[in-house]
Design a protein around this motif. Structure first.
Motif, PDB file in Angstrom:
ATOM      1  N   UNK A   1       0.643  -1.303  -0.023  1.00  0.00           N
ATOM      2  CA  UNK A   1      -0.053   0.001   0.212  1.00  0.00           C
ATOM      3  C   UNK A   1       0.663   1.203   0.201  1.00  0.00           C
ATOM      4  N   UNK A   2       2.015   1.237   0.907  1.00  0.00           N
ATOM      5  CA  UNK A   2       2.665   2.411   0.966  1.00  0.00           C
ATOM      6  C   UNK A   2       3.716   2.467  -0.388  1.00  0.00           C
ATOM      7  N   UNK A   3       4.106   1.294  -0.762  1.00  0.00           N
ATOM      8  CA  UNK A   3       4.825   1.136  -2.233  1.00  0.00           C
ATOM      9  C   UNK A   3       3.950   1.862  -3.258  1.00  0.00           C
ATOM     10  N   UNK A   4       2.587   1.564  -3.538  1.00  0.00           N
ATOM     11  CA  UNK A   4       1.940   1.901  -4.459  1.00  0.00           C
ATOM     12  C   UNK A   4       1.698   3.554  -4.374  1.00  0.00           C
TER      13      UNK A   4
ATOM     14  N   UNK B   1       5.735 -10.572  -7.973  1.00  0.00           N
ATOM     15  CA  UNK B   1       4.677  -9.499  -7.473  1.00  0.00           C
ATOM     16  C   UNK B   1       5.318  -8.698  -6.725  1.00  0.00           C
ATOM     17  N   UNK B   2       4.702  -7.559  -6.362  1.00  0.00           N
ATOM     18  CA  UNK B   2       5.263  -6.187  -5.675  1.00  0.00           C
ATOM     19  C   UNK B   2       5.739  -6.878  -4.241  1.00  0.00           C
ATOM     20  N   UNK B   3       5.076  -7.779  -3.308  1.00  0.00           N
ATOM     21  CA  UNK B   3       5.742  -8.295  -2.389  1.00  0.00           C
ATOM     22  C   UNK B   3       7.125  -8.975  -2.656  1.00  0.00           C
TER      23      UNK B   3
ATOM     24  N   UNK C   1       0.670  -3.815  -9.415  1.00  0.00           N
ATOM     25  CA  UNK C   1       0.947  -5.094  -9.474  1.00  0.00           C
ATOM     26  C   UNK C   1       1.101  -5.686 -10.924  1.00  0.00           C
ATOM     27  N   UNK C   2       0.294  -5.023 -11.913  1.00  0.00           N
ATOM     28  CA  UNK C   2       0.307  -5.489 -13.125  1.00  0.00           C
ATOM     29  C   UNK C   2       1.618  -5.081 -13.555  1.00  0.00           C
TER      30      UNK C   2
ATOM     31  N   UNK D   1      -2.281   3.101  -8.326  1.00  0.00           N
ATOM     32  CA  UNK D   1      -3.022   2.121  -7.576  1.00  0.00           C
ATOM     33  C   UNK D   1      -2.452   1.110  -7.400  1.00  0.00           C
ATOM     34  N   UNK D   2      -2.948   0.098  -6.478  1.00  0.00           N
ATOM     35  CA  UNK D   2      -2.183  -1.253  -6.133  1.00  0.00           C
ATOM     36  C   UNK D   2      -2.659  -2.200  -7.398  1.00  0.00           C
TER      37      UNK D   2
END
Length: 252
Positions: free
Chosen positions: A165-168, A189-191, A179-180, A174-175
């Motif tokens: 969430x902070x990353x985006x 994935x972002x994680x 991700x895309x 947006x998240x």
């Protein structure tokens, strides 16, 4: 995979060819194709050039000039073999240009190569310690995106509260878009993108901070559990952190 062609017979042929290998969606014109590209985020787009309304060249240009879609490979099909036509397709960012009538086996191999080459680059990028954007991104928009993403994560490597969430939010997207894009460019994935950068930073501490033990490094980089850190490190680099440290030390 998305097939865009106003000729129903050609669409059906391409679906028959590729459906044993990929999930194939279709569109009958460029506008429908672009809507589906943004909605479905396919691994690859095959588009005819000569279509009513939005031609394939315009579709390709829109895909390659929008941050949400510019990472998607595009193969253009045409009945025109003039060199200037091919140069135009490549100039607007097409990854491959195929003249009709095409050899089916050759087309499948070309598309497979585009997808597999990207996946190989993604796997190499995940393990490369320098992780330069130009090694994974195929255009300037993607390079800028990955460079920004890398800078954002680097600023929070030691923050255990750093989240997607902070990353985006810091990326200004947006998240879903985050991700895309991260998934489309890096395959992660972002994680996992965040975790891989932390693990790469761990290699620096392993080599340059002998006073830090494995638990110190794990906690320093936001891992709440040293055992989990060990597991993730071994999955990425193929060896445990202690083995990595020993293998990189000069002989006595």
């Amino acid at each position: 995979m998305l097939v865009v062609d106003d000729n129903e017979e050609i669409r059906n042929i391409l679906v028959d060819i590729f459906s044993p290998l990929y999930t194939v969606e279709t569109a009958s014109d460029g506008e429908e194709g672009y809507d589906k590209v943004r909605k479905l985020q396919p691994d690859l787009v095959i588009s005819d050039i000569m279509m009513p309304g939005m031609p394939g060249t315009e579709l390709c240009a829109k895909i390659k000039n929008h941050i949400e879609t510019c990472h998607i490979p595009v193969v253009l099909l045409t009945a025109l073999s003039a060199p200037e036509r091919e140069l135009e397709g490549l100039r607007i960012g097409a990854d491959c240009y195929v003249v009709k009538p095409f050899n089916m086996r050759r087309l499948v191999m070309q598309c497979n190569n585009l997808i597999n080459t990207r996946r190989i680059l993604q796997q190499k990028y995940a393990r490369q310690l320098d992780g330069k954007a130009e090694k994974i991104a195929t255009n300037k928009l993607d390079q800028q995106f990955i460079e920004q993403a890398t800078q954002v994560v680097e600023a929070h490597l030691e923050n255990p509260e750093f989240s997607v969430e902070l990353f985006s939010r810091e990326m200004g997207v947006g998240r879903t878009v985050l991700f895309q894009k991260i998934k489309g460019i890096t395959g992660s994935t972002p994680n996992n993108f965040i975790m891989n950068m932390r693990l790469k930073k761990a290699t620096y501490f392993l080599l340059n901070a002998p006073e830090m033990n494995i638990s110190d490094i794990a906690y320093r980089l936001g891992f709440g559990n040293p055992q989990y850190f060990n597991k993730c490190f071994k999955e990425l680099f193929g060896v445990a952190p202690t083995q990595y440290r020993k293998s990189q030390q000069p002989p006595a």
